[in-house]
Enzyme design. Structure first.
Site, short mmCIF file in Angstrom:
data_model
loop_
_atom_site.label_atom_id
_atom_site.label_comp_id
_atom_site.label_asym_id
_atom_site.label_seq_id
_atom_site.Cartn_x
_atom_site.Cartn_y
_atom_site.Cartn_z
N HIS A 26 -3.24 -5.13 1.73
CA HIS A 26 -2.55 -5.40 3.00
C HIS A 26 -2.52 -6.90 3.27
O HIS A 26 -3.49 -7.43 3.81
CB HIS A 26 -3.29 -4.70 4.15
CG HIS A 26 -3.18 -3.21 4.10
ND1 HIS A 26 -2.29 -2.52 4.87
CD2 HIS A 26 -3.85 -2.29 3.37
CE1 HIS A 26 -2.41 -1.23 4.62
NE2 HIS A 26 -3.35 -1.06 3.72
N CYS B 216 0.84 -1.21 0.00
CA CYS B 216 0.00 0.00 0.00
C CYS B 216 0.88 1.26 0.00
O CYS B 216 1.51 1.55 -1.01
CB CYS B 216 -0.99 -0.04 1.15
SG CYS B 216 -2.41 1.02 0.85
N GLU C 86 -1.00 -8.37 5.50
CA GLU C 86 -0.67 -8.64 6.91
C GLU C 86 -1.90 -8.69 7.80
O GLU C 86 -1.77 -8.99 8.97
CB GLU C 86 0.32 -7.60 7.44
CG GLU C 86 -0.23 -6.22 7.77
CD GLU C 86 -0.48 -5.32 6.57
OE1 GLU C 86 -0.47 -5.81 5.42
OE2 GLU C 86 -0.73 -4.11 6.77
N1 GLN Z 1 -3.34 6.51 0.87
C1 GLN Z 1 -2.12 6.18 1.55
C2 GLN Z 1 -0.93 6.89 0.92
O1 GLN Z 1 -1.06 7.62 0.01
C3 GLN Z 1 -1.89 4.68 1.54
C4 GLN Z 1 -2.92 3.99 2.41
C5 GLN Z 1 -2.42 2.73 3.05
O2 GLN Z 1 -1.23 2.44 3.10
N2 GLN Z 1 -3.34 1.99 3.61
O3 GLN Z 1 0.17 6.73 1.36
#
Ligand code: GLN
Length: 203
Positions: A183, A85, A185
């Site tokens: 994610h 992410c 995890e």
């Molecule tokens: N929107 C977040 C970002 O731009 C990422 C969100 C996340 O890691 N759950 O870093």
């Protein structure tokens, strides 16, 4: 140095983000795992996970704590690194929808779009096929990016299946770097972490 007796040593970038669940899974899989906040800690790692969190905060803290350049160097030198992410954003060479001054570590020849799924679908879950797995993975997306463009030499590991974002790339690998928009995890499935540990073992 890697040790075949004790399993690899894996750091989790810990200046910001969801560190704890990654550490738990890595430890369960037999790795020596700890949070990385300082260059001396990074130096001990065979591989690194950059977790979910907020990429616009991560790069600033990495600069403040003088971890940004050491991270870039290790990645350039081929340290296996897995970004989830916000961590995917940190590994991307190019970002759409970032803040004006947003920096990334880079390494992955991709363009990612931040918060790509839009406000309506801020967070969602779904099943998707993952490279080489017999059973699908349950993927949790939280204000996630997707991969908008792939450079040559970047392999797709996973795509969204169904819905308005059908076919969007949400898992990639290039050499010893890998990244997922979701994610891995958050539940008890350890297959994606094991996939990463295999990359570390091959490096
Ligand atoms: N929107 C977040 C970002 O731009 C990422 C969100 C996340 O890691 N759950 O870093």
């Amino acid at each position: 140095m890697p040790s075949s007796l004790t399993g690899p040593t894996i750091g989790v970038f810990a200046l910001q983000g969801d560190v704890r669940e990654h550490l738990r899974i890595l430890t369960d899989l037999g790795a020596t795992a700890f949070g990385v906040r300082r260059p001396e800690e990074l130096a001990r790692c065979d591989g690194l996970i950059i977790p979910g969190g907020e990429s616009t905060t991560m790069y600033k803290l990495a600069r403040t704590f003088e971890l940004f350049e050491p991270l870039q160097q290790r990645i350039e030198q081929g340290m296996p690194t897995f970004g989830t992410c916000a961590g995917m954003i940190m590994l991307a060479d190019r970002v759409e929808g970032g803040t004006a001054d947003q920096e990334t570590l880079g390494g992955l020849d991709v363009t990612v779009r931040r918060n790509a799924f839009g406000r309506q679908v801020d967070s969602f879950e779904g099943e998707l096929a993952f490279d080489g797995f017999e059973e699908p993975v349950h993927a949790v997306f939280i204000r996630a990016p997707w991969v908008e463009e792939l450079g040559e030499g970047v392999d797709v590991l996973a795509r969204v299946e169904g819905g308005p974002a059908d076919g969007r790339v949400v898992g990639v690998r290039q050499g010893s770097l890998m990244a997922t928009s979701f994610h891995p995890e958050v539940d008890s499935d350890t297959r994606i972490h094991r996939y990463f540990l295999d990359l570390v073992a091959q490096a």
